[in-house]
Design a protein around this motif. Sequence first.
Motif, PDB file in Angstrom:
ATOM      1  N   THR A  87      -1.384   7.633  16.799  1.00  0.00           N
ATOM      2  CA  THR A  87      -0.598   7.177  15.662  1.00  0.00           C
ATOM      3  C   THR A  87      -1.508   7.249  14.441  1.00  0.00           C
ATOM      4  O   THR A  87      -2.724   7.180  14.561  1.00  0.00           O
ATOM      5  CB  THR A  87      -0.128   5.725  15.857  1.00  0.00           C
ATOM      6  N   SER A  88      -0.901   7.399  13.297  1.00  0.00           N
ATOM      7  CA  SER A  88      -1.746   7.543  12.122  1.00  0.00           C
ATOM      8  C   SER A  88      -1.896   6.207  11.419  1.00  0.00           C
ATOM      9  O   SER A  88      -1.043   5.319  11.523  1.00  0.00           O
ATOM     10  CB  SER A  88      -1.166   8.583  11.173  1.00  0.00           C
ATOM     11  N   LEU A  89      -2.986   6.068  10.727  1.00  0.00           N
ATOM     12  CA  LEU A  89      -3.267   4.857   9.964  1.00  0.00           C
ATOM     13  C   LEU A  89      -3.924   5.288   8.670  1.00  0.00           C
ATOM     14  O   LEU A  89      -4.785   6.158   8.669  1.00  0.00           O
ATOM     15  CB  LEU A  89      -4.211   3.976  10.790  1.00  0.00           C
ATOM     16  N   TRP A  90      -3.478   4.731   7.561  1.00  0.00           N
ATOM     17  CA  TRP A  90      -4.007   5.154   6.263  1.00  0.00           C
ATOM     18  C   TRP A  90      -4.759   4.015   5.590  1.00  0.00           C
ATOM     19  O   TRP A  90      -4.354   2.855   5.680  1.00  0.00           O
ATOM     20  CB  TRP A  90      -2.862   5.582   5.350  1.00  0.00           C
ATOM     21  N   THR A  91      -5.845   4.390   4.935  1.00  0.00           N
ATOM     22  CA  THR A  91      -6.539   3.400   4.117  1.00  0.00           C
ATOM     23  C   THR A  91      -6.611   3.930   2.692  1.00  0.00           C
ATOM     24  O   THR A  91      -6.654   5.143   2.473  1.00  0.00           O
ATOM     25  CB  THR A  91      -7.966   3.139   4.614  1.00  0.00           C
ATOM     26  N   LEU A  92      -6.619   2.996   1.765  1.00  0.00           N
ATOM     27  CA  LEU A  92      -6.825   3.353   0.362  1.00  0.00           C
ATOM     28  C   LEU A  92      -8.088   2.642  -0.083  1.00  0.00           C
ATOM     29  O   LEU A  92      -8.160   1.405  -0.039  1.00  0.00           O
ATOM     30  CB  LEU A  92      -5.622   2.920  -0.482  1.00  0.00           C
ATOM     31  N   THR A 132      -7.625   7.769   3.179  1.00  0.00           N
ATOM     32  CA  THR A 132      -8.144   8.342   4.420  1.00  0.00           C
ATOM     33  C   THR A 132      -7.117   8.164   5.526  1.00  0.00           C
ATOM     34  O   THR A 132      -6.536   7.090   5.692  1.00  0.00           O
ATOM     35  CB  THR A 132      -9.466   7.672   4.833  1.00  0.00           C
ATOM     36  N   CYS A 133      -6.900   9.236   6.231  1.00  0.00           N
ATOM     37  CA  CYS A 133      -5.974   9.200   7.368  1.00  0.00           C
ATOM     38  C   CYS A 133      -6.777   9.109   8.654  1.00  0.00           C
ATOM     39  O   CYS A 133      -7.709   9.886   8.875  1.00  0.00           O
ATOM     40  CB  CYS A 133      -5.124  10.464   7.371  1.00  0.00           C
ATOM     41  N   TYR A 134      -6.416   8.146   9.499  1.00  0.00           N
ATOM     42  CA  TYR A 134      -7.065   7.991  10.790  1.00  0.00           C
ATOM     43  C   TYR A 134      -6.056   8.274  11.890  1.00  0.00           C
ATOM     44  O   TYR A 134      -4.875   7.933  11.762  1.00  0.00           O
ATOM     45  CB  TYR A 134      -7.570   6.568  10.981  1.00  0.00           C
ATOM     46  N   ALA A 135      -6.528   8.864  12.942  1.00  0.00           N
ATOM     47  CA  ALA A 135      -5.708   8.982  14.144  1.00  0.00           C
ATOM     48  C   ALA A 135      -6.156   7.872  15.086  1.00  0.00           C
ATOM     49  O   ALA A 135      -7.342   7.750  15.376  1.00  0.00           O
ATOM     50  CB  ALA A 135      -5.913  10.335  14.798  1.00  0.00           C
ATOM     51  N   VAL A 136      -5.202   7.067  15.522  1.00  0.00           N
ATOM     52  CA  VAL A 136      -5.552   5.984  16.432  1.00  0.00           C
ATOM     53  C   VAL A 136      -5.047   6.346  17.813  1.00  0.00           C
ATOM     54  O   VAL A 136      -3.862   6.556  18.024  1.00  0.00           O
ATOM     55  CB  VAL A 136      -4.932   4.656  15.976  1.00  0.00           C
ATOM     56  N   GLU A 137      -5.963   6.462  18.729  1.00  0.00           N
ATOM     57  CA  GLU A 137      -5.597   6.830  20.088  1.00  0.00           C
ATOM     58  C   GLU A 137      -6.522   6.081  21.027  1.00  0.00           C
ATOM     59  O   GLU A 137      -7.719   5.991  20.780  1.00  0.00           O
ATOM     60  CB  GLU A 137      -5.756   8.349  20.264  1.00  0.00           C
ATOM     61  N   ASN A 138      -5.952   5.548  22.069  1.00  0.00           N
ATOM     62  CA  ASN A 138      -6.763   4.833  23.052  1.00  0.00           C
ATOM     63  C   ASN A 138      -7.606   3.739  22.395  1.00  0.00           C
ATOM     64  O   ASN A 138      -8.755   3.530  22.762  1.00  0.00           O
ATOM     65  CB  ASN A 138      -7.697   5.821  23.759  1.00  0.00           C
ATOM     66  N   ASN A 139      -7.056   3.101  21.390  1.00  0.00           N
ATOM     67  CA  ASN A 139      -7.729   2.020  20.664  1.00  0.00           C
ATOM     68  C   ASN A 139      -8.936   2.477  19.871  1.00  0.00           C
ATOM     69  O   ASN A 139      -9.796   1.665  19.526  1.00  0.00           O
ATOM     70  CB  ASN A 139      -8.167   0.897  21.623  1.00  0.00           C
ATOM     71  N   ILE A 140      -9.005   3.755  19.608  1.00  0.00           N
ATOM     72  CA  ILE A 140     -10.125   4.243  18.804  1.00  0.00           C
ATOM     73  C   ILE A 140      -9.584   4.928  17.560  1.00  0.00           C
ATOM     74  O   ILE A 140      -8.609   5.674  17.621  1.00  0.00           O
ATOM     75  CB  ILE A 140     -11.010   5.204  19.631  1.00  0.00           C
TER      76      ILE A 140
END
Length: 901
Positions: free
Chosen positions: A592-597, A632-640
């Motif tokens: 899942t994606s997660l964004w930070t500003l 910044t876009c993060y991919a969150v997978e397996n709690n990482i």
Amino acid sequence: MRRSAEMQEARSSALRLLLLICCVCATAGYPFKTPLDLDVIPRVTVLSNGLQGCRRFQSSAVNYSTMLLEADSERLYVGARGAVFALNASDISASSAPTIEWEASSEQKRQCLLKGKDNKTECFNHIRFLQRFNSTHLYMCGTHAFRPLCAYIDEERFVMSSQPEEGRDKCPYGPTTGYTALIIDQQMYTASQYEFRSFPDIRRNSPSPTLKTEDAPTRWLNEADFVGSALVRESLGSSTGDDDKIYFFFTERSQEQTTTYSHSRVARVARVCKGDRGGHLTLQKRWTSFLKARLTCSLPEYDFHFNMLRSMFVMPGNTPQDTLFYGIFGLEWKNVKASAVCRFSLSEVQEAFQGPYMENQDSGSKWKEYTGKIPDPRPGTCITDALRARDMNVSTALPDDVLDFVRRHPLMSQQIQPSDRRPLLFRRTTDYTQMAVYMIQGIDGQTHHVLYMGTDEGWLHKAVEVAGELHIIEELQVFEEQQPVNNVLISTKQMSVYVGSPSGVVQLPLSNCRRYTSCYDCIFARDPHCAWDGAQCVDILAHVDRSTLIQDIQHGNRGCENTQTDVVLRSRTVRVGDDVLLQCELSSNLATSLWTLDGSELQGYGLNSGFRTGTDGLLIIEARQDQSGLYTCYAVENNIKVSIVTYNVTICLDVQPPPPVEPTEDLYSVFTTVPPPTEHASSERPLPPPPAPLLPHSELLSPRNMEAMYLSLITILGGLCVVLTVVLVYVGFCLRVGHRGKYSLRAAAAAYPNSKKSNRNRKQHRNSSHMELKTISSHCNGNGICNGVSKQHNGGAPDGGFLQIVPGEGHPSPNKGPPPPAPPLPPTPQLPSPECDFPNGLSATLPSVLRRMNGNSYVLLRQSDSENTSPSCYSFAEELNKMLEKRKHTLLLPRPDESSV
Ligand SMILES: *[C@@H]1O[C@H](CO)[C@@H](O)[C@H](O)[C@H]1NC(C)=O
Ligand SMILES: *[C@@H]1O[C@H](CO)[C@@H](O)[C@H](O)[C@H]1NC(C)=O
Ligand SMILES: *[C@@H]1O[C@H](CO)[C@@H](O)[C@H](O)[C@H]1NC(C)=O
Ligand SMILES: *[C@@H]1O[C@H](CO)[C@@H](O)[C@H](O)[C@H]1NC(C)=O
Ligand SMILES: *[C@@H]1O[C@H](CO)[C@@H](O)[C@H](O)[C@H]1NC(C)=O
Ligand SMILES: *[C@@H]1O[C@H](CO)[C@@H](O)[C@H](O)[C@H]1NC(C)=O
């Protein structure tokens, strides 16, 4: 407007109806809870144009149905309609494969037609059987236009070595009749319903005593549909193999009475002794060792019983006692797609055959457990030394009471449970057809089972077992055309998997570790073949020294803490009021994606936040100056959390604030996940999510009244099917029917986080064109130029100095579609300049505008080339309006992007 009001009306009444059904069913005790959470999602989706190292074999022949892999001669024999091919197993696409043409004569075809058979399918010679006979010859059988024949093949010269012989007792008449056969010690064991009206039968053919199953007084097989067979050399401490047995796997009409549920068909395993010679008076020319037992594969807590056995893969262990049976099971309802994979151990199977028998006292009634005295020696056992010591050295010497018991008690009472008493895998929306399994040792020394499963739509799923469950590493679109996979074979020597379908055969490497571009990607994949060597994801078999490799099949998240990941940095400079899409495509369907500003997480992507997230990125709506910063876009997978891309977004003031234009809201919704909660937006979706009955609406329910439950279940499924059919037909018209439908349905069930949806769409988009949407707006600026600007990137187009592309991001596929016209080079492609207005200054000359529609594909909007200000502006808006209007009407299924909440 009136139309949408009507739709709204229809929708709400449909909803009410559904609700009513739900309530009725709820009171009837139907457990609405479905194992949605168990549904396994393939981590990576690869479309056919993205397959690497893929080799294909195709010829003028069709219906490739049988495959025989000979590791020693490195040949892959393939039987098709009217021909047999000897392919080079190391490269099946190598030209000029030796071929044997064997088609039925036109006279035979004429007779077939006279028998009332279909001359488009049945009146051909479909090769149904192809196996090794002895060290120099193969044996094959074909349906031969409804008059089966068999023939020997001289392997070396690859020709038929003699005239074809009668095949009536060895081969079914039709191309699709359930059939399985083996040659063991030059004797052929076959199981099928041979002729159209004949009973199913398990046979051993001459030369040694021909044996069959019994029809009366007790019929041993009931409308059996055979899917597989195997010899298991389970004789312990015997040099003669006199306890070796042949197992047959099939689905048949159920006979037994069961207390909890009623099913018309059940999955079975039957076995016979290889050394069986039949009885003397009783059971003359019949098996004296035939016994069968039920195979169960179910999710009892959800009352899902997979009764239809579709295929069985027998995996030999280190000793025969370690043999494992991997079965693919389906539901009895043909129009409901669902599959389960269950694994059975030989010892469980043996235990059932050692257990109590079933009996049927008067032929009308159902079968019950037999509790009387069992004669000695135990009925159905093979003739071993122990029996020989008692002067019974052939099955004909067995006492009459034993044989009579066998004759009347073919069914065992105990049901065979899978390992862990539950399926290894459950998947809705997929019908698996065939599979092959093999073992590989990971770098931790543990043995992993890797499964390759073909689907009815031409896909191949690769899965690994982790702690009793399957993790699907990838799904590969092996055949572009939808068609069932009907063979899967693995060659560890060639490190290849061969997949057969009606239209051809495909050879693929067992793994493709290079697909994983970062350490975490490599670890998350959990492919036992693959490990991270510090620089790339490599195949462990190519590495002798494995001490430095990183792999974590068990947890899929350890070992990459100290590795460096490349983060792409891109710049965006836009005007206030523009809408900006920051793309972030996740390669994994499980992420899942997660964004930070500027380092802090973007909270709430709601309507008023000014942000929306979709499956492919973040949309900044009507950008404000205070929204500038580092995204910044993060991919969150397996709690990482793994960062993927960073955007330096600069939002500048515009000279002239653009006037609001009508279709903007629609425009945005193309990208959004969260539908705007307005009447306007919801009227875009004429139908409620169809699979609503499958939703886990209620957890209060527990299975009580089973009959009522089934009735209601059938009602619901029936209704569901009607809805689905209508929807699918409609969708088939409107969209290019691909695999998208599946995901839409799944998404419609709203059971998944947003980013898991429309993965294929994503991939489709990625593979077909490397386009990037930069700024979208239907506003006109002061100069009257429409700045719906699209920008090409990664496709060889100039970046204009605005984008800094770090290698490793974006994988231009060799087969990607023709790129849209590239914008002309800007005069000086240098460092990003913080000027506002049109990035790259392209908009004035850009001949066309790309828009992504339905979240699925790009639509090319023609834009007037003329510099003429207002007409071009007008036509752009109009074009958009038309398209959006059209979309409203074609969009039947709620799009994945809009279905949540
Ligand atoms: C044989 O191939 C044709 C064309 O691909 C297909 O229509 C037909 O269903 C196939 N028949 C069987 C038995 O697979
Ligand atoms: C199969 O192909 C490989 C290389 O493509 C070649 O070395 C080998 O000789 C071929 N084998 C046969 C039996 O033709
Ligand atoms: C099948 O038979 C029909 C007549 O019954 C004939 O018109 C047709 O051409 C035949 N098709 C083929 C493929 O032989
Ligand atoms: C294999 O079987 C064929 C057909 O019966 C026979 O002609 C051939 O001699 C056999 N080969 C060997 C090595 O026994
Ligand atoms: C079976 O056993 C009997 C008595 O032990 C012996 O005479 C006979 O030859 C045996 N038959 C076979 C086929 O081994
Ligand atoms: C972002 O861009 C602005 C100007 O466009 C620049 O001043 C700033 O240094 C950039 N930030 C980063 C981290 O690159």
